[in-house]
Design an enzyme around this catalytic site. Structure first.
Site, mmCIF file in Angstrom:
data_model
loop_
_atom_site.group_PDB
_atom_site.id
_atom_site.type_symbol
_atom_site.label_atom_id
_atom_site.label_comp_id
_atom_site.label_asym_id
_atom_site.label_seq_id
_atom_site.Cartn_x
_atom_site.Cartn_y
_atom_site.Cartn_z
ATOM 1 N N ASP A 154 0.858 -1.174 0.000
ATOM 2 C CA ASP A 154 0.000 0.000 0.000
ATOM 3 C C ASP A 154 0.902 1.234 0.000
ATOM 4 O OD1 ASP A 154 -2.647 1.195 0.273
ATOM 5 O OD2 ASP A 154 -1.955 1.839 2.227
ATOM 6 N N ASP A 171 -2.053 -0.818 5.885
ATOM 7 C CA ASP A 171 -2.411 -0.319 7.213
ATOM 8 C C ASP A 171 -3.903 -0.041 7.354
ATOM 9 O OD1 ASP A 171 -2.597 1.859 5.563
ATOM 10 O OD2 ASP A 171 -1.242 3.144 6.702
ATOM 11 N N ASP A 207 -7.154 -2.983 3.290
ATOM 12 C CA ASP A 207 -6.077 -3.922 3.008
ATOM 13 C C ASP A 207 -6.309 -5.301 3.628
ATOM 14 O OD1 ASP A 207 -4.573 -1.931 1.697
ATOM 15 O OD2 ASP A 207 -3.832 -1.191 3.614
#
Length: 913
Positions: A334, A639, A643
Site C-alpha cells: 500500500d 495499514d 487492506d
C-alpha cells in the site's frame, strides 16, 4: 422501492438527495420513533455479524491433523508398547508443545472481524420525531437523518443531504492520503469509491466541517461490512514450508512403512528369523527412521527467528511466516503510510522569480530551501517569510511535538503549511500574537478558498487567502516579484503549475492584500472584489520515505519485485513510483482498467505492471490472487481496513503497527512496529537465514536417522541375530543430537551472499537432489563405520554391551564432526571461523560430550540403556572415524564446487547461443 429493501450501497451516489430520501421513504425531518422501531426489527442492529467460531477443543484437536504428527504419535505408541515410558513421554511432549503453539496462533480471521466491528461509532446524533437526540449507533436504521461534526466517526453509510466545509479521512477504507472534500451533487455510477463525494462511509473519520446525511445502509450492508464479508470468505494459504513438510511427511511415512514391512518379510522368509524377533527389529527400524526431534527443531528455529525479527522492528504473529518471508518473490505494498509517511509535505514552491525545492519529509520541521540543488539562505529571499506567515495564519490546524513525534490535529494539508512556516523560520505563537485573527471564511467546495482577516497592533488589516490555484488566480491582480508587487503573469504560473501537477503534486495557491480601513468582519464580497497579490503556488505531496527508497533497491537486488497498490490517483501514484525506483520504466494501471480484465488477462498484466491506482479492496484481492496464480510468493503490506482481505490472502500479510488499523494487524502474519517499509527488507533477510538454517538442520538430522536405519537393514540382510543398536539407543541418539547439535544450527548467522541470491523457487522440494545426495552420502559413511566397529568389537571378544556402546558413541561423535560440515552446506569450513567461529556449536558439543560420558560410565545410565565402559583404544578408533567423516564431506563439497564452476561457462555459452 420499499424502505425495507434499500438499494445496494454503490447505487446511492447517483441519486440526488431528494431522490434518496424518497427511495428510503424518509424526510429531512427524519423518522418517527415508531418507524425506526419497525425498521430496526426488519434490518437488525447496525452491527457486523459475529464470525462463526470453532470451539477450543476442536481447534486444539485440529493441531494434530498432520501426517508428520501422526508418525510421531505412532512412534510414541510403539515406544510405550515396548515399555519405554520416558521416551514415549518425550515424544508426546514434543507433539503437545507444537499443538499448543498452533492453538495460540489460531483465530486470526475472527480477531480481524472483531477489529472491524470495533471501528464502528458507539453513538450517533440523529433527528427523530422532529428533534435532535443521541442514540446508540447499533440502533440506526435506513432512513435515519444523522448529524456529523469534526472528530466524529461516521456511524453508517450515509447519502449526504447538507454539507458545510465537510472533509472526511477515508484512508483506512480507500487508501486516499488526503481528507476527501464532500459535496451534495450526485456522481457517475462508475465512480470509484474514493470519488463518491456525495457519500460518507461507515467507520471513516470527519476531520473538518459539519454535515447531515440520510442512512442508506447499516451493519453488513455497509462498505465496511462488505469488506468484513470478503475477509470471512478469503481462503487463507499455507506457507511454502508447511506445504513442503506435508509432502515430505507423506513421503517419509510411506517410505518408513515400506522399509519396515520389507525388512520384516525378508527376515522371516529369507533369514529364518522368528516373527517375534523381526517384529522388534521392524519396530526398531521404524523408530530409527522417524526424525522425532525435527518438528521441535523447526519450531525452535522459527521462534529464534521471531526474536531476531523483533529486534529489527518486525513482530511475527505466526511462526511459519518467518520462513515464508525467505521465499517472497513479490511485495504488494500500500502506498499511503507504508511507502510514504501519510504526512503531507510541501515539496516545491513556485514564485514569480523562482522554483524552490523544499527538503525534509513529514510534519517534522527539519529541512530547508534550495534553488537548482543549492541551499539558499532565508534572509536572501524574504518572500519565503511572507509565504510561511500566510501558511501559518490562514490555517485551522495545530501541530505539536510529543515523545519526539510531531502530531497533527486537523487537516493534513494545513499541517504541511505549518511545517513549511516553521522551516521558513516563523514562530506560530509569535505570528498569531503579532497578527491576531479577526474573522474567517472557512474553506467550502462551492468557492474553493479559505480567507482570514488579521490586524496588527497598529490597526492595519490584511486578508490572507489560500485555495485552488485556478480560483485564487482569478482573484489576483498582481504577483510578488523581487520584493515588490507587479502585474500578474498568468502564463508563467500555468506553465509552472502544469509541470508540478505532472510530477504528481497537489497544488495550493497563497495570496494576500491589505484590508479596507475599518474592516472588522470578512464577507464574501470582500474577497470576490479581488485585488490580491499572488505570493506562491505550493506543490504538496505525501512523499516516499527515504528509507523506503533504499529498501526497494535492496528488494530488487534480492530478486524481489515491488508492486504499489493504492487508492490514490494514477498521476500521483506514478510520480511516487518513479521516486521509489520501482522499475527502470514504471508501468501503471488504474482500477477501471482492472475491472475490464478477466483473470487470464489480469495474470498477464500483473507481471509487467508496478503500480495499481484507484484500487478497491476487491482489486487488491484479485491482484494478490493473480500474482499467486503466476507462481509468485506474495507479501502484502498495508495499514487500512481496505487492506485486510488481501493481507489475509497473501502468503505473508504485513501490517503497520503505529498507524495501522486493528483490522489490518489482526489479518496479518507480521506487524512492523516502526511502520517502516525498510524493515521488510530486513525481515526478508532474516527469513532467508532461517530457511537456510532449517535446511542445515534437516541435512544434519536425517543422516542420523538414515545411518541408524541403514545399520539395522544391513544387519538383517547379513542375518545378524544381535542388532548393533536397540530401539532405546536409537531414541537416545535421535533426541540428544536434536536437542544439542541440531539446535546449535538455529543460531547460525546469515551467510554473506544471502541478499544477492534470487528468491528460492517455492515449488522446490524441501529436500533438493543435492540434499538427498548429502543425506545418502553421510548415511552410508555412518552405516559403514558403525557396522564395521560393531563387528570389530565382537570379533576381538568384546561383550555385546561394549560393542553396542561403542557403536552408539561412534554415531554420536561422527555427528559432532559432521556438525561443522553443516555450518556451510557447500563452502569449506576448514578455517578458524568455520571450526571455532560459533559459540553455540562449541557449547552444544560440550553438552553432548558430557551426556555421552554419563551414557557410557554412569551406573544408573548403564542399567537403563544396557551400556558398558569403553577403553582408550575404542575412543581412539571412534575419534579417527569422526575426523574421516569431516574430511570426506569437505572433499565432497570441493568436488561439487568444481562441478558448479564447470557448469557456469556452459550455461553462458548456451545463453549466447
Amino acid at each position: 422501492m420499499r424502505a425495507d429493501h434499500p438499494a445496494h450501497p454503490t447505487a446511492w451516489h447517483v441519486l440526488s438527495r431528494d431522490q434518496a430520501l424518497n427511495e428510503l421513504q424518509s424526510t429531512r425531518q427524519g423518522l418517527t420513533a415508531q418507524q425506526a422501531a419497525q425498521r430496526l426489527a426488519r434490518h437488525g442492529p447496525n452491527l457486523l455479524p459475529p464470525p462463526k467460531r470453532r470451539g477450543p477443543l476442536a481447534r486444539f484437536l485440529l493441531q494434530f491433523h498432520n501426517v508428520l504428527i501422526y508418525v510421531l504419535l505412532a512412534a510414541a505408541i510403539i515406544t510405550a508398547l515396548l515399555g519405554h515410558w520416558v521416551d514415549s513421554g518425550v515424544i508426546l511432549g514434543v507433539v503437545v508443545i507444537n499443538a499448543v503453539i498452533g492453538f495460540i496462533q489460531e483465530g486470526k480471521a475472527e480477531r480481524a472481524l472483531e477489529a472491524i466491528r470495533g471501528m464502528l461509532s458507539p453513538h450517533a446524533e440523529v433527528l427523530r420525531d422532529g428533534r435532535r437526540q443521541e442514540i446508540d449507533a447499533i440502533d440506526l436504521v435506513p432512513g435515519d437523518i444523522v448529524f456529523l461534526a469534526s472528530g466524529d466517526r461516521v456511524p453508517a453509510d450515509l447519502r449526504l443531504t447538507e454539507v458545510k466545509s465537510l472533509k472526511i479521512e477515508e484512508a483506512a477504507l480507500t487508501g486516499e492520503s488526503v481528507a476527501v472534500e464532500k459535496q451534495l451533487e450526485p456522481v457517475p455510477k462508475d465512480a470509484p469509491l474514493g470519488d463518491r463525494g456525495s457519500m460518507a462511509w461507515s467507520g471513516t473519520l470527519v476531520t473538518y466541517g459539519q454535515a447531515r446525511g440520510v442512512v442508506v445502509a447499516t451493519g453488513p450492508a455497509t462498505e465496511i461490512g462488505r469488506i468484513s464479508r470478503m475477509l470471512s470468505e478469503v481462503q487463507e494459504l499455507t506457507t511454502p514450508l508447511l506445504r513442503q513438510l506435508a509432502v515430505f511427511g507423506h513421503w517419509l511415512t510411506g517410505a518408513i512403512l515400506f522399509m519396515a514391512a520389507s525388512a520384516f518379510a525378508f527376515g522371516t522368509l529369507v533369514r529364518d528369523f522368528t516373527p517375534g524377533e523381526m517384529f522388534l527389529a521392524a519396530v526398531g527400524l521404524a523408530v530409527a527412521a522417524i526424525p522425532e526431534g525435527l518438528p521441535a527443531i523447526l519450531t525452535i528455529t522459527l521462534a529464534i527467528g521471531v526474536q531476531s525479527m523483533a529486534r529489527r522492528n518486525a513482530i511475527v504473529r505466526r511462526l511459519p511466516a518467518v520462513e515464508a518471508l525467505g521465499s517472497i518473490t513479490a511485495i504488494c505494498s500500500d502506498k499511503t503510510g507504508t511507502l510514504t509517511r501519510n504526512e503531507m509535505t510541501v515539496q516545491g514552491i513556485i514564485t514569480a522569480d523562482h522554483l524552490f525545492t523544499v527538503s525534509g519529509t513529514g510534519y517534522a520541521p527539519h529541512g530547508g530551501f534550495s534553488l537548482e540543488g543549492r541551499e539558499v539562505q532565508l534572509d536572501a529571499h524574504p518572500e519565503l517569510a511572507d509565504i510561511g506567515r500566510v501558511g501559518l495564519l490562514c490555517n485551522d490546524a495545530a501541530l505539536e511535538q510529543s515523545d519526539g513525534q510531531w502530531r497533527l490535529s486537523g487537516d493534513p494539508t494545513e499541517g504541511a503549511l505549518i511545517t513549511l512556516g516553521l522551516k521558513a523560520g516563523q514562530n506560530p505563537a509569535f505570528e498569531a500574537e503579532s497578527l491576531p485573527r479577526t474573522d474567517v471564511i472557512p474553506f467550502e467546495s462551492e468557492h474553493r478558498f479559505m480567507a482570514t482577516l488579521h490586524h496588527d497592533h497598529s490597526g492595519h488589516g490584511f486578508i490572507f487567502l489560500k485555495g485552488a490555484p485556478e480560483r485564487v488566480l482569478e482573484l489576483c491582480a498582481g504577483q510578488r516579484q523581487a520584493g515588490e508587487d507587479r502585474p500578474l503573469n498568468p502564463k508563467h504560473w500555468h506553465v509552472a503549475m502544469e509541470a508540478a501537477a505532472g510530477r504528481g503534486m497537489r497544488l495550493l495557491a497563497l495570496a494576500m492584500r491589505p484590508a479596507e480601513d475599518g474592516c472588522r468582519a470578512l464577507a464574501f464580497a470582500d474577497v470576490e472584489v479581488g485585488g490580491f497579490t499572488l505570493l506562491a503556488v505550493l506543490g504538496i505531496a505525501d512523499p516516499p520515505r527515504e528509507e523506503a527508497i533504499r529498501a526497494v533497491a535492496d528488494c530488487r537486488a534480492a530478486g524481489i519485485g515491488v508492486k504499489m497498490i493504492t487508492g490514490d490517483h494514477i498521476a500521483t501514484a506514478r510520480a511516487i513510483g518513479a521516486q521509489l525506483g520501482l522499475a527502470e520504466e514504471v508501468h501503471a494501471l488504474c482500477g477501471a482498467d482492472i475491472e475490464t480484465m478477466n483473470e487470464a488477462v489480469l495474470r498477464q498484466a500483473v507481471s509487467n505492471t508496478e503500480i495499481f491506482a484507484r484500487a478497491s479492496p476487491e482489486h487488491k484481492l484479485r491482484l494478490v490472487k493473480a500474482l499467486q496464480a503466476n507462481g509468485e510468493v506474495v507479501a502484502m503490506t498495508g495499514d487500512g481496513v481496505n487492506d485486510a482481505p488481501a493481507l489475509k490472502r497473501a502468503d505473508v500479510g504485513v501490517a503497520m503497527g503505529m498507524k495501522g488499523t486493528e483490522a489490518a494487524k489482526e489479518a496479518s502474519e507480521m506487524v512492523l512496529t516502526d511502520d517502516n517499509f525498510a524493515s521488510i527488507a530486513a525481515a526478508v533477510e532474516e527469513g532467508r537465514t532461517i530457511y537456510d538454517n532449517i535446511r542445515k538442520a534437516i541435512v544434519f538430522i536425517l543422516p542420523t536417522n538414515g545411518g541408524q536405519a541403514g545399520v539395522l537393514v544391513v544387519a538383517i540382510l547379513l542375518g545378524l541375530h544381535q542388532l548393533p543398536i536397540t530401539p532405546v539407543h536409537i531414541l537416545w541418539v535421535n533426541m540428544v543430537t536434536a536437542i544439542t547439535l541440531a539446535l546449535a544450527l538455529a543460531f547460525e548467522p546469515a551467510e554473506a551472499d544471502i541478499m544477492h541470491r534470487p528468491p528460492r523457487d517455492p515449488r522446490e522440494p524441501i529436500l533438493t537432489p543435492f540434499m538427498l545426495w548429502r543425506v545418502a552420502f553421510v548415511s552410508a559413511l555412518l552405516v559403514g563405520g558403525s557396522l564395521g566397529l560393531f563387528l570389530w568389537e565382537l570379533d576381538r571378544g568384546a561383550a555385546l554391551e561394549v560393542a553396542r556402546t561403542a557403536t552408539v558413541n561412534l554415531l554420536m561423535l561422527s555427528e559432532v564432526f559432521y556438525l561443522f560440515n553443516c555450518r556451510r552446506l557447500t563452502t569449506s569450513i576448514l578455517s578458524w571461523d568455520g571450526l571455532l567461529g560459533s559459540r553455540s556449536v562449541l557449547l552444544a558439543i560440550l553438552v553432548l560430550i558430557g551426556l555421552q560420558l554419563l551414557f557410557t560410565y554412569q551406573p544408573s545410565m548403564q542399567t537403563l540403556f544396557h551400556t558398558a565402559a569403553l577403553d582408550w583404544a575404542a575412543w581412539g578408533r571412534i575419534l579417527t572415524f569422526g575426523c574421516a567423516v569431516l574430511l570426506l564431506v569437505e572433499l565432497e563439497k570441493a568436488f561439487i564446487r568444481h562441478l558448479a564452476r564447470r557448469r557456469r561457462p556452459r550455461q553462458r555459452e548456451l545463453g549466447r547461443a
